[in-house]
Design a protein around this motif. Structure first.
Motif, PDB file in Angstrom:
ATOM      1  N   GLU A 161       0.832  -1.209   0.000  1.00  0.00           N
ATOM      2  CA  GLU A 161       0.000   0.000   0.000  1.00  0.00           C
ATOM      3  C   GLU A 161       0.867   1.259   0.000  1.00  0.00           C
ATOM      4  OE1 GLU A 161      -3.976  -1.887   2.159  1.00  0.00           O
ATOM      5  OE2 GLU A 161      -2.790  -0.383   3.222  1.00  0.00           O
ATOM      6  N   VAL A 162       1.945   1.229   0.770  1.00  0.00           N
ATOM      7  CA  VAL A 162       2.857   2.378   0.764  1.00  0.00           C
ATOM      8  C   VAL A 162       3.502   2.531  -0.612  1.00  0.00           C
ATOM      9  CG1 VAL A 162       5.034   3.262   1.680  1.00  0.00           C
ATOM     10  CG2 VAL A 162       3.298   2.388   3.238  1.00  0.00           C
ATOM     11  N   ALA A 163       3.893   1.422  -1.219  1.00  0.00           N
ATOM     12  CA  ALA A 163       4.485   1.483  -2.555  1.00  0.00           C
ATOM     13  C   ALA A 163       3.514   2.110  -3.554  1.00  0.00           C
ATOM     14  CB  ALA A 163       4.893   0.082  -3.019  1.00  0.00           C
ATOM     15  N   ALA A 164       2.250   1.718  -3.470  1.00  0.00           N
ATOM     16  CA  ALA A 164       1.237   2.272  -4.378  1.00  0.00           C
ATOM     17  C   ALA A 164       1.065   3.769  -4.144  1.00  0.00           C
ATOM     18  CB  ALA A 164      -0.091   1.539  -4.195  1.00  0.00           C
ATOM     19  N   ALA A 165       1.013   4.169  -2.874  1.00  0.00           N
ATOM     20  CA  ALA A 165       0.857   5.593  -2.567  1.00  0.00           C
ATOM     21  C   ALA A 165       2.075   6.384  -3.037  1.00  0.00           C
ATOM     22  CB  ALA A 165       0.643   5.783  -1.070  1.00  0.00           C
ATOM     23  N   ALA A 166       3.262   5.865  -2.755  1.00  0.00           N
ATOM     24  CA  ALA A 166       4.486   6.568  -3.135  1.00  0.00           C
ATOM     25  C   ALA A 166       4.576   6.729  -4.648  1.00  0.00           C
ATOM     26  CB  ALA A 166       5.701   5.820  -2.607  1.00  0.00           C
ATOM     27  N   TYR A 324     -11.704 -10.786   8.190  1.00  0.00           N
ATOM     28  CA  TYR A 324     -11.953  -9.991   6.981  1.00  0.00           C
ATOM     29  C   TYR A 324     -10.943  -8.857   6.914  1.00  0.00           C
ATOM     30  CZ  TYR A 324     -14.011  -6.246   4.143  1.00  0.00           C
ATOM     31  OH  TYR A 324     -14.210  -5.247   3.227  1.00  0.00           O
ATOM     32  N   PHE A 325     -10.456  -8.563   5.726  1.00  0.00           N
ATOM     33  CA  PHE A 325      -9.682  -7.343   5.532  1.00  0.00           C
ATOM     34  C   PHE A 325      -9.793  -6.896   4.082  1.00  0.00           C
ATOM     35  CE2 PHE A 325      -6.609 -10.749   4.807  1.00  0.00           C
ATOM     36  CZ  PHE A 325      -5.905 -10.339   3.694  1.00  0.00           C
ATOM     37  N   PHE A 326      -9.307  -5.701   3.825  1.00  0.00           N
ATOM     38  CA  PHE A 326      -9.408  -5.139   2.483  1.00  0.00           C
ATOM     39  C   PHE A 326      -8.156  -4.333   2.174  1.00  0.00           C
ATOM     40  CE2 PHE A 326     -10.758  -1.780   5.253  1.00  0.00           C
ATOM     41  CZ  PHE A 326     -10.416  -0.599   4.624  1.00  0.00           C
ATOM     42  N   THR A 327      -7.951  -4.090   0.889  1.00  0.00           N
ATOM     43  CA  THR A 327      -6.850  -3.224   0.476  1.00  0.00           C
ATOM     44  C   THR A 327      -7.248  -2.480  -0.783  1.00  0.00           C
ATOM     45  OG1 THR A 327      -4.461  -3.118   0.023  1.00  0.00           O
ATOM     46  CG2 THR A 327      -5.660  -4.920  -0.996  1.00  0.00           C
ATOM     47  N   ASP A 328      -6.648  -1.317  -0.971  1.00  0.00           N
ATOM     48  CA  ASP A 328      -6.800  -0.536  -2.196  1.00  0.00           C
ATOM     49  C   ASP A 328      -5.400  -0.184  -2.687  1.00  0.00           C
ATOM     50  OD1 ASP A 328      -9.738  -0.219  -2.210  1.00  0.00           O
ATOM     51  OD2 ASP A 328      -9.381   0.918  -0.374  1.00  0.00           O
TER      52      ASP A 328
END
Length: 412
Positions: A161-166, A324-328
């Motif tokens: 997720e950090v990689a995607a944001a960066a 349950y979990f999720f990611t974007d």
């Protein structure tokens, strides 16, 4: 212990805040004290690596309640305070202020801490972790504006997720992961490769089966990352996401049973009378799974805190939800339910290369977990299918023309 002693909650995150809220909703008239080590009032963690880090969500949106909620509901919120000693026999907890609080019942929601990177140079300036709102504030400032060379160590959920944001913010991004695929421990090689391709399509350089050996710097600041395959990956910033460890120190010192988390029964009661645990720190017995399970994700804190509060009030409680979990990440939105094992068989409904599909993990023909990628409103059906324990024909499971509701039946 006195009948007027308070309910004390140690750990002011989502689980602790929702427990306090539930105590009041369920009619508790005793004092409620919520103790948190951070200076902030309780907040949720998913925005830290998602919307807030991207600049798409305001900081205020992360908080569980507005600032005046605690006083309005007669919850004594103490921030910037740590519990240093728990005395279950004496029903008291000592704080780092020197004060000792008596309690009628106590809830541990101390969460988990980011694991540190055990290599030379890990203490250099420019090495970041993402666990707290303060961490997110700093990392958001680092990434905003783009143009930095960012090395992410660890391709788990936080790392990806950090990689995607960066990358979305215009930075050069390299990810280093010792496993053969991102998210390997949860998704395995086949489905981890889906996430790998998404990141590569967005310009992220991803090195799997690669281990960081050293961080090097100049003038006290990190400048490169040495791996077993690279003499030095240039880095203006290193973000470490190598997992989290439950904060069990207080429980261990107090003599509670601990094994990768504070052990609880299905009602979130620990081995000590009148002491409960919920959220990341709790390894709770799951009647469905037949074993203790520790889940670090948002939904477990959201539901575990209220369940513990009801148990503290003497209600009959069985906390046994399907994890349950999720990611974007970029245009990919994913929801995952269940607990799969590496040996489970994967069945896909739809083609991963098309960008929208559902994956099921099965053991002995029964669904143990499922992941939807850019497919929505199936979580309830998926969880019913998991709980049914019904043996399912893999061809029907893979067929988009067969509604999941047709595959669900009560356990027989």
């Amino acid at each position: 212990m006195s009948t007027s002693d308070p309910f004390v909650i140690i750990g002011a995150g989502l689980a602790g805040a929702k427990a306090a809220e539930t105590l009041r909703e369920e009619g508790a008239d005793a004092p409620v004290v919520l103790v948190g080590a951070e200076p902030e009032r309780p907040y949720e963690r998913p925005p830290l690596s998602k919307g807030y880090l991207l600049g798409a969500a305001a900081r205020e949106e992360a908080f569980v309640h507005d600032e005046g909620w605690y006083a309005a509901h007669d919850v004594e919120l103490r921030t910037g305070v740590q519990a240093t000693r728990l005395d279950p026999a004496g029903h008291r907890v000592r704080l780092d202020t020197g004060e000792e609080l008596p309690y009628a019942r106590l809830l541990l929601t101390t969460g988990s801490a980011a694991r540190r990177l055990p290599v030379p140079g890990a203490d250099l300036d420019g090495v970041r972790y993402l666990r707290t709102l303060a961490d997110a504030d700093r990392l958001r400032a680092d990434l905003t504006g783009g143009g930095r060379r960012v090395v992410v160590v660890g391709a788990g959920w936080i790392g990806m997720e950090v990689a995607a944001a960066a990358r979305s913010l215009g930075n050069e991004v390299v990810v280093v992961e010792p496993q053969p695929a991102p998210l390997f421990g949860v998704l395995g090689r086949q489905l981890g490769a889906v996430f790998a391709q998404v990141h590569r399509d967005h310009g992220v350089e991803l090195f799997t089966s690669s281990t960081v050996r050293e961080l090097r710097g100049d003038g006290g600041r990190v400048t490169s990352v040495v791996t077993d395959g690279h003499a030095g990956l240039p880095a203006d910033l290193v973000v470490v996401g190598v997992g989290a460890a439950p904060r069990t120190e207080l429980a261990t010192a107090a003599g509670l049973e601990v094994d990768d988390g504070v052990l609880t029964d299905e009602a979130l009661r620990t081995s000590a009378p009148d002491v409960f645990a919920a959220g990341d720190v709790a390894a709770s017995f799951s009647p469905f799974s037949g074993r203790h399970v520790r889940v670090e994700h948002w939904a477990n804190a959201l539901h575990g805190g209220p369940a513990a509060a009801r148990a503290m009030l003497g209600q009959d409680v069985v906390h046994d939800r399907v994890p349950y979990f999720f990611t974007d990440q970029y245009e990919l939105g994913m929801e995952y339910s269940g607990l799969a094992s590496p040996e489970d068989t994967v069945v896909c409904r739809g083609a991963p290369e098309d960008g929208a599909f559902t994956a099921f993990w099965t053991a002995d023909g029964r669904v143990t977990a499922a992941m939807t990628v850019n497919v929505w409103d199936l979580t309830e059906q998926v969880q019913e299918l998991i709980r049914s324990r019904r043996a399912v024909d893999p061809q029907r499971l893979a067929d988009p023309g067969v509604p999941l509701t047709e595959l669900v039946a009560p356990a027989g």
